[in-house]
Design an enzyme around this catalytic site. Structure first.
Site, PDB file in Angstrom:
ATOM      1  CB  SER A 138      -0.769  -0.126   1.303  1.00 15.79           C
ATOM      2  OG  SER A 138      -0.112   0.297   2.547  1.00 15.79           O
ATOM      3  CB  SER A 140       0.473   3.330   4.677  1.00 18.25           C
ATOM      4  OG  SER A 140       1.205   2.241   4.902  1.00 18.25           O
ATOM      5  CE  LYS A 195       0.761   1.746   8.819  1.00 22.92           C
ATOM      6  NZ  LYS A 195       0.196   2.241   7.570  1.00 22.92           N
ATOM      7  CB  SER A 301      -0.746   6.264   7.128  1.00 23.55           C
ATOM      8  OG  SER A 301      -0.294   5.197   8.092  1.00 23.55           O
TER       9      SER A 301
END
Length: 336
Positions: A138, A140, A195, A301
């Site tokens: 993705s 994010s 992250k 995100s």
């Protein structure tokens, strides 16, 4: 002269191996078709255990049996030739060596189990304790990591964990602010997330009015102008942010609304009482043994602002480099 061992032997084990491979194919097919969430670490562990038993059986049972049968064949042929010679009869030209090789040859069900054991164990060990590859699914973490980036994660940087049960048995470096980490998603630990850690245990972290604050101090940022976002096909404001010793780029629209709310399917997240959600954003005190993580694409995100803290036991490893992007090979290399 007969040598029955040259034919397919142990039909029960052959059928069992076929069933095991059919189950493996079904599991992988369902995983690929999103019928269920796969667990590759557990799969490799089970494959290592199963192939180990086949390897032990081959080494101590099946191979000695084939060698004994081959030796018996050679002895039988030698005795037959001696008997014929004693009677003045010329022996026929039977290729005993070919028959012996046929007897010694591994059947398919051993070749595809015991023969694969060293490879599977090597992959399992490397992936569990050294480096593990991941694919970015993705946007994010844009602009740091793009969809399609294939990254390597250092599994021992933060310590050594036992595979499958994720128990840390050896400490190494602590998680630092600014680290890009892969972790098991707190809402569903079967899924891996990536992250950036922005706050560690004891920190007060705030995301207010589209700005990040750590222990009451706004994190330094510098505008870098516009960035063309391939996902939205439009330009987005690009900034450089400094977290500890780490400088990185991130996307955020300063004029966008900052309101967040706890949005977790299984109810309030652990230590939710440490967080205060207000109109301007959210402020949290990070509990011991936990981290606060945000995506670099701050407006796109789903991260700690929604589902809370990352427990230390969920940490998989530190993302260290992009090893391939088939759409853009120039991205290969370290991303800091």
């Amino acid at each position: 002269m007969t040598h029955p061992e040259s034919q397919e032997s142990h039909p029960g084990l052959s059928a069992l191996t076929g069933l095991l491979y059919a189950g493996l194919v079904a599991y992988l097919a369902g995983w690929y078709l999103d019928k269920w969430t796969g667990n590759f670490s557990l799969l490799l562990f089970l494959m290592s255990v199963v192939t180990f038993f086949y390897w032990v059986a081959e080494r101590w049972v099946f191979l000695p049996q084939r060698r004994a049968a081959a030796d018996a064949l050679v002895k039988q042929d030698s005795e037959r030739r001696a008997k014929l010679a004693a009677e003045g009869i010329k022996a026929d030209n039977i290729d005993v060596d070919a028959a012996r090789r046929a007897i010694l040859r591994q059947p398919w069900w051993l070749d595809w189990t015991a023969g694969l054991f060293p490879v599977i164990v090597l992959v399992f060990g490397l992936r569990s304790f050294l480096f593990e590859p991941f694919r970015i699914p993705s946007g994010s973490m844009v602009p740091t990591l793009l969809v399609g980036d294939l990254i390597l994660v250092n599994k021992f940087h933060y310590g050594v964990r036992l595979p499958v049960i994720h128990k840390k048995v050896l400490e190494n470096n602590p998680v630092q602010r600014g680290d890009v980490v892969v972790f098991r998603y707190p809402e569903d630990t079967r899924i891996d997330y990536i992250k950036r850690v922005v706050a560690i245990a004891g920190d007060e972290v705030s995301w207010r009015n589209q700005r990040l604050y750590i222990n009451g101090q706004e994190v330094a940022t510098e505008s870098l102008g516009p960035y063309f976002d391939q996902d939205s096909l439009k330009e987005r404001p690009l900034f450089k942010e400094k977290l500890g010793a780490v400088e990185h780029q991130m996307l955020v629209d300063r004029d966008a609304p900052s309101y967040f709310r706890m949005d977790r399917a299984d109810g309030p997240f652990p230590f939710a009482q440490n967080c205060q959600y207000i109109l301007e954003g959210v402020t949290c005190r990070v509990p011991a043994g936990h981290y606060y993580a945000l995506g670099d694409n701050r407006d796109n995100s789903r991260d700690s602002r929604y589902w809370g803290f990352v427990p230390d036991e969920n940490i998989v490893g530190k993302a260290v480099m992009i090893w391939m992007n088939f759409s853009d090979p120039k991205r290969v290399g370290r991303f800091h």
